[in-house]
Design an enzyme around this catalytic site. Structure first.
Site, PDB file in Angstrom:
ATOM      1  N   GLN A   1       2.806   6.193  -5.382  1.00 23.81           N
ATOM      2  CA  GLN A   1       3.713   6.634  -6.459  1.00 23.81           C
ATOM      3  C   GLN A   1       4.803   5.619  -6.773  1.00 23.81           C
ATOM      4  O   GLN A   1       5.662   5.891  -7.602  1.00 23.81           O
ATOM      5  CB  GLN A   1       4.357   7.982  -6.086  1.00 23.81           C
ATOM      6  CG  GLN A   1       3.365   9.111  -5.874  1.00 23.81           C
ATOM      7  CD  GLN A   1       2.626   9.524  -7.141  1.00 23.81           C
ATOM      8  OE1 GLN A   1       2.962   9.112  -8.252  1.00 23.81           O
ATOM      9  NE2 GLN A   1       1.597  10.332  -6.990  1.00 23.81           N
TER      10      GLN A   1
ATOM     11  N   HIS B   1       2.082  12.859   1.845  1.00 16.60           N
ATOM     12  CA  HIS B   1       0.872  13.415   1.229  1.00 16.60           C
ATOM     13  C   HIS B   1      -0.140  13.659   2.362  1.00 16.60           C
ATOM     14  O   HIS B   1      -0.112  12.955   3.376  1.00 16.60           O
ATOM     15  CB  HIS B   1       0.351  12.361   0.253  1.00 16.60           C
ATOM     16  CG  HIS B   1      -0.785  12.792  -0.609  1.00 16.60           C
ATOM     17  ND1 HIS B   1      -2.089  12.785  -0.173  1.00 16.60           N
ATOM     18  CD2 HIS B   1      -0.819  13.211  -1.898  1.00 16.60           C
ATOM     19  CE1 HIS B   1      -2.873  13.187  -1.162  1.00 16.60           C
ATOM     20  NE2 HIS B   1      -2.134  13.455  -2.212  1.00 16.60           N
TER      21      HIS B   1
ATOM     22  N   CYS C   1      -0.867  18.538  -2.479  1.00 20.96           N
ATOM     23  CA  CYS C   1      -1.358  17.865  -1.264  1.00 20.96           C
ATOM     24  C   CYS C   1      -0.211  17.506  -0.324  1.00 20.96           C
ATOM     25  O   CYS C   1      -0.215  16.429   0.303  1.00 20.96           O
ATOM     26  CB  CYS C   1      -2.172  16.615  -1.601  1.00 20.96           C
ATOM     27  SG  CYS C   1      -3.628  16.968  -2.564  1.00 20.96           S
TER      28      CYS C   1
ATOM     29  N   ASP D   1       2.909   3.979   1.991  1.00 20.46           N
ATOM     30  CA  ASP D   1       2.051   4.581   0.975  1.00 20.46           C
ATOM     31  C   ASP D   1       2.760   4.381  -0.372  1.00 20.46           C
ATOM     32  O   ASP D   1       3.754   5.045  -0.664  1.00 20.46           O
ATOM     33  CB  ASP D   1       1.881   6.071   1.305  1.00 20.46           C
ATOM     34  CG  ASP D   1       1.174   6.841   0.202  1.00 20.46           C
ATOM     35  OD1 ASP D   1       0.990   6.290  -0.900  1.00 20.46           O
ATOM     36  OD2 ASP D   1       0.827   8.005   0.444  1.00 20.46           O
TER      37      ASP D   1
ATOM     38  N   LYS E   1      -3.662   5.290 -10.682  1.00 25.96           N
ATOM     39  CA  LYS E   1      -2.300   5.756 -10.971  1.00 25.96           C
ATOM     40  C   LYS E   1      -1.480   4.687 -11.688  1.00 25.96           C
ATOM     41  O   LYS E   1      -0.332   4.898 -12.031  1.00 25.96           O
ATOM     42  CB  LYS E   1      -1.598   6.168  -9.673  1.00 25.96           C
ATOM     43  CG  LYS E   1      -2.199   7.420  -9.023  1.00 25.96           C
ATOM     44  CD  LYS E   1      -1.316   7.915  -7.924  1.00 25.96           C
ATOM     45  CE  LYS E   1      -2.008   8.826  -6.937  1.00 25.96           C
ATOM     46  NZ  LYS E   1      -2.325  10.154  -7.443  1.00 25.96           N
TER      47      LYS E   1
HETATM   48  N1  C6P Z   1      -1.335  12.220  -5.347  1.00 19.56           N
HETATM   49  C1  C6P Z   1      -0.741  13.870  -7.013  1.00 19.56           C
HETATM   50  O1  C6P Z   1      -0.994  14.602  -7.975  1.00 19.56           O
HETATM   51  P1  C6P Z   1      -5.712   8.870  -4.029  1.00 19.56           P
HETATM   52  O2  C6P Z   1      -6.252  10.253  -4.239  1.00 19.56           O
HETATM   53  O3  C6P Z   1      -6.329   8.212  -2.829  1.00 19.56           O
HETATM   54  O4  C6P Z   1      -5.752   8.030  -5.245  1.00 19.56           O
HETATM   55  O5  C6P Z   1      -4.133   9.047  -3.726  1.00 19.56           O
HETATM   56  C2  C6P Z   1      -3.707   9.883  -2.689  1.00 19.56           C
HETATM   57  C3  C6P Z   1      -2.225   9.922  -2.628  1.00 19.56           C
HETATM   58  C4  C6P Z   1      -1.589   9.358  -1.538  1.00 19.56           C
HETATM   59  N2  C6P Z   1      -0.253   9.302  -1.455  1.00 19.56           N
HETATM   60  C5  C6P Z   1       0.542   9.807  -2.424  1.00 19.56           C
HETATM   61  C6  C6P Z   1       2.025   9.699  -2.291  1.00 19.56           C
HETATM   62  C7  C6P Z   1      -0.050  10.416  -3.541  1.00 19.56           C
HETATM   63  O6  C6P Z   1       0.746  10.923  -4.485  1.00 19.56           O
HETATM   64  C8  C6P Z   1      -1.452  10.499  -3.634  1.00 19.56           C
HETATM   65  C9  C6P Z   1      -2.105  11.211  -4.773  1.00 19.56           C
HETATM   66  C10 C6P Z   1      -1.821  12.966  -6.493  1.00 19.56           C
HETATM   67  O7  C6P Z   1       0.371  13.871  -6.473  1.00 19.56           O
HETATM   68  C11 C6P Z   1      -3.082  13.721  -6.221  1.00 19.56           C
HETATM   69  S1  C6P Z   1      -2.903  14.876  -4.911  1.00 19.56           S
END
Ligand code: C6P
Length: 404
Positions: A202, A122, A363, A199, A225
Site C-alpha cells: 500500500q 494483512h 484481510c 510489506d 496495485k
Molecule cells: N490488500 C485490500 O483490499 P496481493 O493480494 O498479494 O496482491 O496483496 C496482499 C496484500 C498484502 N499486504 C497489504 C498491506 C495489502 O493491502 C494486500 C492486499 C487488498 O486491502 C486485498 S485484501
C-alpha cells in the site's frame, strides 16, 4: 497543474457506467485500474514479441528476454536498489512474504527465535509466519496499535530480546492508512541484531520508497496495485541475505547444473525464480512504473492527500460515522462504520449508486478484533479520482444513512 480529468482519459474503464450511473471507483487499495499504455504493452508483446525468456537463441526469445531484464532494471531504479540481483519477480506481495518466511526461515530461524509483527498486518504477513511457527517452533510477538491507529513504538522497542531475528511490518496499513516509521523501525531492528521485512503493497503506489534510504532488508509489493497487471510483483532483498538463503521453489530457470546426485543453483536473482516467469507482466509493470513516474510521485501523493482530506472533512459531518485511523499524513484509505448500518449493507447500497468501495475484514481480522468490530467499510483513492467523486461518495453515504 495536476488535472485528474485529463489523467482519467488514459483509463478507459473509468468512463463506463454501472446500473446506468457513472462508475465511481473507490476500491483502489484492492486493485487499481490500468492505463491504456499498460494494456497495450501486454497486447503488443503477445502480438509481436512473445517467446519464452532465457532459453532460446532465436530472435524473439532474445527480444522477450531483453524486455524482461529491462523491466528488472526499471524496478531497480524505481526502488533505488543496488543491483538487479536484489530484484526478484514474484506473483505479488503475498508470494514475496511467503518466500521470505520460507527461505529466510530455513536459513536463519530455529526453535525459540522471535519474529516481531504488528497488530495492523494483512493476513499475508501473518499466516506465513504462523506456518513457519508450526514448522520450526519460532515465537511471534505483536506490536500493539493505539486507538488512533498508531503503532506503540515504546512497546516495539521493548519487544526485542537476543532471540529476535526479524521484524515484519506493513509500510502503510490497508485499513487505517497509518504510515509506519520504517526507517526508525529498521534502525532499531539492526541495532538489536535483527532484520526487517517491509510489506509495501500500500505504499509503493502512493509514495516514493527508497530501499537504501530506509535500509530495509526485504521489501515487497504487487504490480496490480500500482496500475500494472495482476500476477506480477516484486521482492527486493539485500544480496548479502538472499545469497545465504535457499531456493523457495525448484524447477527450470533457477538451476546452474542438474544431475540426479546433485543440483547447483543459478546466481541471483534467478535462484528464486523457478519456472517460466511472467515476462509479459514484468514488461507491463515497467510501463506502469514509467506512467507513475511521468505523472510524478509527489503530484500523486499531493492529489491523493487532497482527496483524503476532503473526504474526511465531509464524512465527519455525517452523524454516527466513525473513521478508523486518525494519524496525520495517512495513506489514501478511509475505513469507517456508521452506527446501526452493517458495512455490507452500506457497500451494497452504494454499489447501486455506481460507487465501488470495499467492505468486510480487509484481510486484517486481528485488527478488526483490536477495534471490536466484525468489519468496516473502506474507500481508497488513486491518482485518477476527483473531488466530485468524493462528493458523490459522501452524498451516497448521507442517502444510505437516511434510509436506515
Ligand atoms: N490488500 C485490500 O483490499 P496481493 O493480494 O498479494 O496482491 O496483496 C496482499 C496484500 C498484502 N499486504 C497489504 C498491506 C495489502 O493491502 C494486500 C492486499 C487488498 O486491502 C486485498 S485484501
Amino acid at each position: 497543474m495536476y488535472l485528474p480529468e485529463e489523467i482519467r482519459k488514459d483509463f478507459p474503464i473509468l468512463s463506463r457506467e454501472v446500473y446506468g450511473r457513472p462508475l465511481v471507483y473507490l476500491d483502489n487499495a484492492a486493485t487499481t485500474q490500468k492505463p491504456r499504455c499498460v494494456v497495450e504493452a501486454i497486447m503488443d508483446e503477445y502480438y509481436s514479441v512473445n517467446a519464452n525468456v532465457h532459453r532460446g537463441v532465436h530472435f524473439l526469445s532474445q527480444q522477450a528476454t531483453d524486455l524482461h531484464e529491462a523491466a528488472r532494471e526499471r524496478v531497480r531504479t524505481f526502488l533505488n536498489a543496488r543491483s538487479t540481483g536484489e530484484i526478484l519477480f514474484t506473483r505479488g506481495t503475498t508470494e514475496g512474504l511467503n518466500l521470505v518466511a520460507y527461505s529466510f526461515g530455513e536459513a536463519f530461524l530455529s526453535e525459540g527465535d522471535e519474529v516481531i509483527l504488528t497488530a495492523m498486518e494483512h493476513h499475508s504477513n501473518i499466516v506465513p509466519w504462523q506456518i513457519l511457527r508450526e514448522r520450526k517452533g519460532i515465537v511471534l510477538k505483536v506490536v500493539p496499535v493505539d486507538e488512533t491507529g498508531q503503532l506503540d513504538m515504546n512497546k516495539y522497542e521493548r519487544l526485542f530480546t537476543p532471540r529476535t531475528k526479524l521484524v515484519c511490518t506493513t509500510h502503510i496499513s490497508n485499513v487505517l492508512g497509518t504510515v509506519n516509521p520504517i526507517r526508525r523501525m529498521a534502525k532499531t531492528a539492526h541495532s538489536n541484531g535483527a532484520f526487517i521485512l517491509v510489506d509495501a503493497a500500500q505504499s509503493v503506489p502512493h509514495t516514493q520508497v527508497d530501499v537504501q534510504e530506509t535500509d530495509c532488508d526485504f521489501l515487497t509489493f504487487s504490480g496490480h496495485k500500482i496500475y500494472g497487471p495482476t500476477g506480477i510483483g516484486v521482492l527486493y532483498g539485500k544480496e548479502s541475505l538472499l545469497d545465504r538463503m535457499p531456493p523457495y521453489q525448484g524447477g527450470g530457470e533457477m538451476i546452474s547444473r542438474v544431475t540426479f546426485e546433485k543440483t547447483t543453483y543459478e546466481r541471483l536473482p534467478y535462484k528464486f525464480e523457478a519456472g517460466t516467469p511472467d515476462y509479459v507482466g514484468s514488461h507491463a509493470l515497467s510501463v506502469a512504473l514509467d506512467y507513475v513516474e511521468k505523472t510524478g510521485m509527489e503530484n500523486i501523493a499531493a492529489h491523493e492527500h487532497k482527496l483524503l482530506q476532503y473526504a474526511t472533512e465531509r464524512m465527519t459531518h455525517i452523524p454516527g460515522l466513525r473513521i478508523y485511523g486518525e494519524t496525520a499524513d495517512k495513506g489514501a484509505v478511509i475505513s469507517f462504520n456508521i452506527d446501526g448500518i452493517h458495512p455490507m449493507d452500506l457497500g451494497t447500497l452504494l454499489d447501486r449508486l455506481g460507487i465501488a468501495i470495499r467492505t468486510g475484514h480487509h484481510c486484517a481480522q486481528p485488527l478488526m478484533q483490536r477495534f471490536g468490530v466484525e468489519g468496516m467499510a473502506r474507500a481508497s483513492f488513486a491518482l485518477y479520482n476527483t473531488l466530485s467523486e468524493v462528493d458523490a461518495f459522501a452524498d451516497g453515504l448521507e442517502r444510505v444513512r437516511k434510509m436506515f
